[in-house]
Scaffold this motif. Structure first.
Motif, PDB file in Angstrom:
ATOM      1  N   GLU A 243     -15.198 -20.159  27.682  1.00 51.14           N
ATOM      2  CA  GLU A 243     -13.999 -19.368  27.957  1.00 51.14           C
ATOM      3  C   GLU A 243     -14.160 -17.940  27.451  1.00 51.14           C
ATOM      4  OE1 GLU A 243     -11.210 -20.070  29.663  1.00 51.14           O
ATOM      5  OE2 GLU A 243     -12.127 -21.968  30.236  1.00 51.14           O
ATOM      6  N   ALA A 244     -14.774 -17.761  26.288  1.00 51.58           N
ATOM      7  CA  ALA A 244     -15.015 -16.417  25.757  1.00 51.58           C
ATOM      8  C   ALA A 244     -15.941 -15.631  26.680  1.00 51.58           C
ATOM      9  CB  ALA A 244     -15.608 -16.499  24.350  1.00 51.58           C
ATOM     10  N   LEU A 245     -16.969 -16.294  27.190  1.00 54.15           N
ATOM     11  CA  LEU A 245     -17.883 -15.641  28.125  1.00 54.15           C
ATOM     12  C   LEU A 245     -17.160 -15.274  29.414  1.00 54.15           C
ATOM     13  CD1 LEU A 245     -20.727 -14.787  29.003  1.00 54.15           C
ATOM     14  CD2 LEU A 245     -21.129 -17.141  29.711  1.00 54.15           C
ATOM     15  N   ALA A 246     -16.326 -16.158  29.904  1.00 51.86           N
ATOM     16  CA  ALA A 246     -15.579 -15.877  31.141  1.00 51.86           C
ATOM     17  C   ALA A 246     -14.630 -14.699  30.943  1.00 51.86           C
ATOM     18  CB  ALA A 246     -14.802 -17.118  31.574  1.00 51.86           C
ATOM     19  N   ARG A 247     -13.975 -14.619  29.783  1.00 53.09           N
ATOM     20  CA  ARG A 247     -13.086 -13.480  29.515  1.00 53.09           C
ATOM     21  C   ARG A 247     -13.859 -12.171  29.486  1.00 53.09           C
ATOM     22  NH1 ARG A 247     -10.704 -17.078  25.999  1.00 53.09           N
ATOM     23  NH2 ARG A 247     -11.882 -16.281  24.238  1.00 53.09           N
ATOM     24  N   THR A 248     -15.031 -12.185  28.854  1.00 49.11           N
ATOM     25  CA  THR A 248     -15.857 -10.974  28.789  1.00 49.11           C
ATOM     26  C   THR A 248     -16.293 -10.535  30.177  1.00 49.11           C
ATOM     27  OG1 THR A 248     -16.672 -11.620  26.611  1.00 49.11           O
ATOM     28  CG2 THR A 248     -17.964 -10.002  27.816  1.00 49.11           C
ATOM     29  N   ILE A 249     -16.717 -11.474  30.997  1.00 46.38           N
ATOM     30  CA  ILE A 249     -17.147 -11.145  32.361  1.00 46.38           C
ATOM     31  C   ILE A 249     -15.974 -10.627  33.171  1.00 46.38           C
ATOM     32  CG2 ILE A 249     -17.989 -12.151  34.516  1.00 46.38           C
ATOM     33  CD1 ILE A 249     -19.743 -13.991  32.782  1.00 46.38           C
ATOM     34  N   ASP A 250     -14.801 -11.234  33.010  1.00 47.04           N
ATOM     35  CA  ASP A 250     -13.613 -10.783  33.730  1.00 47.04           C
ATOM     36  C   ASP A 250     -13.228  -9.366  33.329  1.00 47.04           C
ATOM     37  OD1 ASP A 250     -11.386 -11.283  35.541  1.00 47.04           O
ATOM     38  OD2 ASP A 250     -10.149 -11.272  33.718  1.00 47.04           O
ATOM     39  N   GLU A 251     -13.278  -9.066  32.027  1.00 47.89           N
ATOM     40  CA  GLU A 251     -12.952  -7.713  31.564  1.00 47.89           C
ATOM     41  C   GLU A 251     -13.917  -6.686  32.143  1.00 47.89           C
ATOM     42  OE1 GLU A 251     -12.946  -7.875  27.323  1.00 47.89           O
ATOM     43  OE2 GLU A 251     -11.266  -9.285  27.266  1.00 47.89           O
ATOM     44  N   ARG A 252     -15.199  -7.017  32.150  1.00 49.59           N
ATOM     45  CA  ARG A 252     -16.197  -6.094  32.724  1.00 49.59           C
ATOM     46  C   ARG A 252     -15.954  -5.873  34.209  1.00 49.59           C
ATOM     47  NH1 ARG A 252     -22.332  -7.098  31.041  1.00 49.59           N
ATOM     48  NH2 ARG A 252     -22.455  -5.083  30.021  1.00 49.59           N
ATOM     49  N   ALA A 253     -15.637  -6.933  34.921  1.00 53.41           N
ATOM     50  CA  ALA A 253     -15.390  -6.805  36.359  1.00 53.41           C
ATOM     51  C   ALA A 253     -14.155  -5.952  36.614  1.00 53.41           C
ATOM     52  CB  ALA A 253     -15.226  -8.185  36.990  1.00 53.41           C
ATOM     53  N   ARG A 254     -13.123  -6.124  35.814  1.00 52.22           N
ATOM     54  CA  ARG A 254     -11.902  -5.322  35.981  1.00 52.22           C
ATOM     55  C   ARG A 254     -12.179  -3.849  35.707  1.00 52.22           C
ATOM     56  NH1 ARG A 254      -7.134  -8.514  36.224  1.00 52.22           N
ATOM     57  NH2 ARG A 254      -7.563 -10.671  35.655  1.00 52.22           N
ATOM     58  N   ARG A 255     -12.952  -3.561  34.659  1.00 50.88           N
ATOM     59  CA  ARG A 255     -13.296  -2.161  34.363  1.00 50.88           C
ATOM     60  C   ARG A 255     -14.121  -1.551  35.483  1.00 50.88           C
ATOM     61  NH1 ARG A 255     -14.502  -3.974  28.963  1.00 50.88           N
ATOM     62  NH2 ARG A 255     -16.720  -3.781  29.466  1.00 50.88           N
ATOM     63  N   ALA A 256     -15.083  -2.305  36.008  1.00 55.43           N
ATOM     64  CA  ALA A 256     -15.921  -1.791  37.089  1.00 55.43           C
ATOM     65  C   ALA A 256     -15.091  -1.545  38.344  1.00 55.43           C
ATOM     66  CB  ALA A 256     -17.060  -2.769  37.384  1.00 55.43           C
ATOM     67  N   THR A 257     -14.172  -2.447  38.641  1.00 53.78           N
ATOM     68  CA  THR A 257     -13.309  -2.276  39.808  1.00 53.78           C
ATOM     69  C   THR A 257     -12.412  -1.064  39.644  1.00 53.78           C
ATOM     70  OG1 THR A 257     -13.324  -4.646  40.220  1.00 53.78           O
ATOM     71  CG2 THR A 257     -11.560  -3.388  41.243  1.00 53.78           C
ATOM     72  N   ALA A 258     -11.858  -0.893  38.446  1.00 54.19           N
ATOM     73  CA  ALA A 258     -10.992   0.257  38.198  1.00 54.19           C
ATOM     74  C   ALA A 258     -11.775   1.562  38.325  1.00 54.19           C
ATOM     75  CB  ALA A 258     -10.365   0.154  36.814  1.00 54.19           C
ATOM     76  N   LYS A 259     -12.977   1.591  37.804  1.00 54.91           N
ATOM     77  CA  LYS A 259     -13.812   2.795  37.908  1.00 54.91           C
ATOM     78  C   LYS A 259     -14.167   3.073  39.367  1.00 54.91           C
ATOM     79  CE  LYS A 259     -17.903   4.955  36.100  1.00 54.91           C
ATOM     80  NZ  LYS A 259     -17.769   5.875  35.009  1.00 54.91           N
ATOM     81  N   PHE A 260     -14.495   2.019  40.107  1.00 57.58           N
ATOM     82  CA  PHE A 260     -14.826   2.188  41.513  1.00 57.58           C
ATOM     83  C   PHE A 260     -13.619   2.728  42.283  1.00 57.58           C
ATOM     84  CE2 PHE A 260     -14.978   0.482  45.857  1.00 57.58           C
ATOM     85  CZ  PHE A 260     -16.145   1.070  46.295  1.00 57.58           C
ATOM     86  N   ASP A 261     -12.442   2.169  42.017  1.00 60.52           N
ATOM     87  CA  ASP A 261     -11.229   2.639  42.695  1.00 60.52           C
ATOM     88  C   ASP A 261     -10.917   4.085  42.326  1.00 60.52           C
ATOM     89  OD1 ASP A 261     -10.912   0.229  43.971  1.00 60.52           O
ATOM     90  OD2 ASP A 261      -9.434  -0.547  42.516  1.00 60.52           O
ATOM     91  N   GLU A 262     -11.135   4.444  41.062  1.00 58.08           N
ATOM     92  CA  GLU A 262     -10.915   5.821  40.623  1.00 58.08           C
ATOM     93  C   GLU A 262     -11.864   6.780  41.335  1.00 58.08           C
ATOM     94  OE1 GLU A 262     -11.960   8.284  36.618  1.00 58.08           O
ATOM     95  OE2 GLU A 262     -11.008   6.326  36.358  1.00 58.08           O
ATOM     96  N   MET A 263     -13.126   6.397  41.448  1.00 56.03           N
ATOM     97  CA  MET A 263     -14.103   7.256  42.126  1.00 56.03           C
ATOM     98  C   MET A 263     -13.772   7.376  43.612  1.00 56.03           C
ATOM     99  SD  MET A 263     -17.576   5.990  40.190  1.00 56.03           S
ATOM    100  CE  MET A 263     -18.654   6.754  41.368  1.00 56.03           C
ATOM    101  N   ARG A 264     -13.321   6.292  44.219  1.00 55.25           N
ATOM    102  CA  ARG A 264     -12.969   6.323  45.633  1.00 55.25           C
ATOM    103  C   ARG A 264     -11.743   7.208  45.870  1.00 55.25           C
ATOM    104  NH1 ARG A 264     -11.408   0.994  48.839  1.00 55.25           N
ATOM    105  NH2 ARG A 264     -10.820   0.580  46.712  1.00 55.25           N
ATOM    106  N   ALA A 265     -10.760   7.130  44.975  1.00 53.34           N
ATOM    107  CA  ALA A 265      -9.576   7.963  45.107  1.00 53.34           C
ATOM    108  C   ALA A 265      -9.923   9.432  44.929  1.00 53.34           C
ATOM    109  CB  ALA A 265      -8.532   7.545  44.075  1.00 53.34           C
ATOM    110  N   LYS A 266     -10.819   9.715  43.983  1.00 52.40           N
ATOM    111  CA  LYS A 266     -11.256  11.094  43.755  1.00 52.40           C
ATOM    112  C   LYS A 266     -11.988  11.620  44.998  1.00 52.40           C
ATOM    113  CE  LYS A 266     -13.269  12.465  39.801  1.00 52.40           C
ATOM    114  NZ  LYS A 266     -14.379  12.688  38.839  1.00 52.40           N
ATOM    115  N   GLU A 267     -12.831  10.783  45.586  1.00 51.72           N
ATOM    116  CA  GLU A 267     -13.577  11.185  46.788  1.00 51.72           C
ATOM    117  C   GLU A 267     -12.631  11.410  47.962  1.00 51.72           C
ATOM    118  OE1 GLU A 267     -16.272   8.531  49.394  1.00 51.72           O
ATOM    119  OE2 GLU A 267     -17.534   9.332  47.775  1.00 51.72           O
TER     120      GLU A 267
END
Length: 86
Positions: A59-83
């Motif tokens: 469960e700890a590993l799954a939470r860490t992976i989920d947090e990383r995926a959320r950060r990557a998605t947010a960064k991707f969305d931010e870059m797309r909005a900026k573009e």
């Protein structure tokens, strides 16, 4: 990545322990040990055991992976909005 190392180490430890138990019991009950069958049996035992025994680290590993995926998605969305704004 600490959670990944902990979970993987515990899985390996559980597998080695299962191999030891299976080989020990088999050696007590029989004169010869089929190593391939013993390894497969230990793999099945450790797989089932890890489902129940390693729930917390998984469960700890799954939470860490989920947090990383959320950060990557947010960064991707931010870059797309900026573009799109440019």
């Amino acid at each position: 990545m600490k959670e990944f190392a902990i979970y993987t180490g515990l899985r390996l430890l559980l597998f080695v322990a299962a191999v030891g138990v299976v080989l020990g019991v088999w050696a007590l009950l029989s004169d010869s040990v089929n190593l391939l069958v013993a390894l497969v049996a230990a793999l099945v035992i450790s797989g089932v055991g890890s489902y129940f025994l390693l729930n917390g680290p998984r469960e700890a590993l799954a939470r860490t992976i989920d947090e990383r995926a959320r950060r990557a998605t947010a960064k991707f969305d931010e870059m797309r909005a900026k573009e799109d704004a440019e």
